[in-house]
Design a protein around this motif. Sequence first.
Motif, PDB file in Angstrom:
ATOM      1  N   ALA A  34       0.829  -1.207   0.000  1.00  7.34           N
ATOM      2  CA  ALA A  34       0.000   0.000   0.000  1.00  7.34           C
ATOM      3  C   ALA A  34       0.860   1.253   0.000  1.00  7.34           C
ATOM      4  CB  ALA A  34      -0.921  -0.006   1.217  1.00  7.34           C
ATOM      5  N   HIS A 140      -5.516   8.472   1.975  1.00 10.72           N
ATOM      6  CA  HIS A 140      -5.348   7.076   2.361  1.00 10.72           C
ATOM      7  C   HIS A 140      -5.014   7.020   3.847  1.00 10.72           C
ATOM      8  CE1 HIS A 140      -4.834   5.123  -1.764  1.00 10.72           C
ATOM      9  NE2 HIS A 140      -4.977   6.419  -2.026  1.00 10.72           N
ATOM     10  N   HIS A 178      -7.105  -0.262   5.596  1.00 13.44           N
ATOM     11  CA  HIS A 178      -6.661   0.704   4.585  1.00 13.44           C
ATOM     12  C   HIS A 178      -7.917   1.334   3.990  1.00 13.44           C
ATOM     13  CE1 HIS A 178      -4.485   1.536   0.493  1.00 13.44           C
ATOM     14  NE2 HIS A 178      -4.738   2.633   1.188  1.00 13.44           N
TER      15      HIS A 178
END
Length: 204
Positions: A34, A140, A178
């Motif tokens: 990520a 994010h 996430h």
Amino acid sequence: MRKITAGLFISLDGVVEAPDQWHFPYFNDEMGAAVGAMLGTADTVLFGRKTYDSFAGAWPEREAAGGEDAGFAKTLGDARKIVASSTKLDFTWRNSEQLEGDLVEAVTALKSGPGGDIALSGSISVVRQLLAVGLLDELHLLVHPLAVRKGMRLFDEGESAIPLTLVSSEAFRTGVLHLVYAPVEQTGDGTYDDAKTHLPQAGQ
């Protein structure tokens, strides 16, 4: 129009300060992927001064050491790095420069100019300002399953709400979530009278 993405490590109680003191036990291959997707695909990285100093104090040495993280360190070194600071800065990390002028005006020009994606990592004050004026395309949040209970939170007190919409969510094996958010114009109107119609009814 260039896309601006911010990524933050955040605790369950909203703390974003000093993640190096609490997030490493949760760092696995899923989180690495990520983080790599957020930073590794951008050709420009925007920093606040404190976050830049932290990165510049670590990543050039990691690149030179040639260890397992040298490839990612080189990616960061090769990227254009722009630092927002009111103090005149001197740089030793390659491809680094200081943002000139007002933050919002400069980032607006940067966003509409040529180039690829722009990423932010940490840099809370910069994230707050860009989010408040709608310049951030994606936020994010890597939400860790712990309450740190001290330190700076992502959102400080302010006069107006900042509505967001959830773009995607993923649960990692460590329990980290996430979550990807994007700005939205408004959340719409609603009252308790509207909400109560969704409550379970007697006998159901």
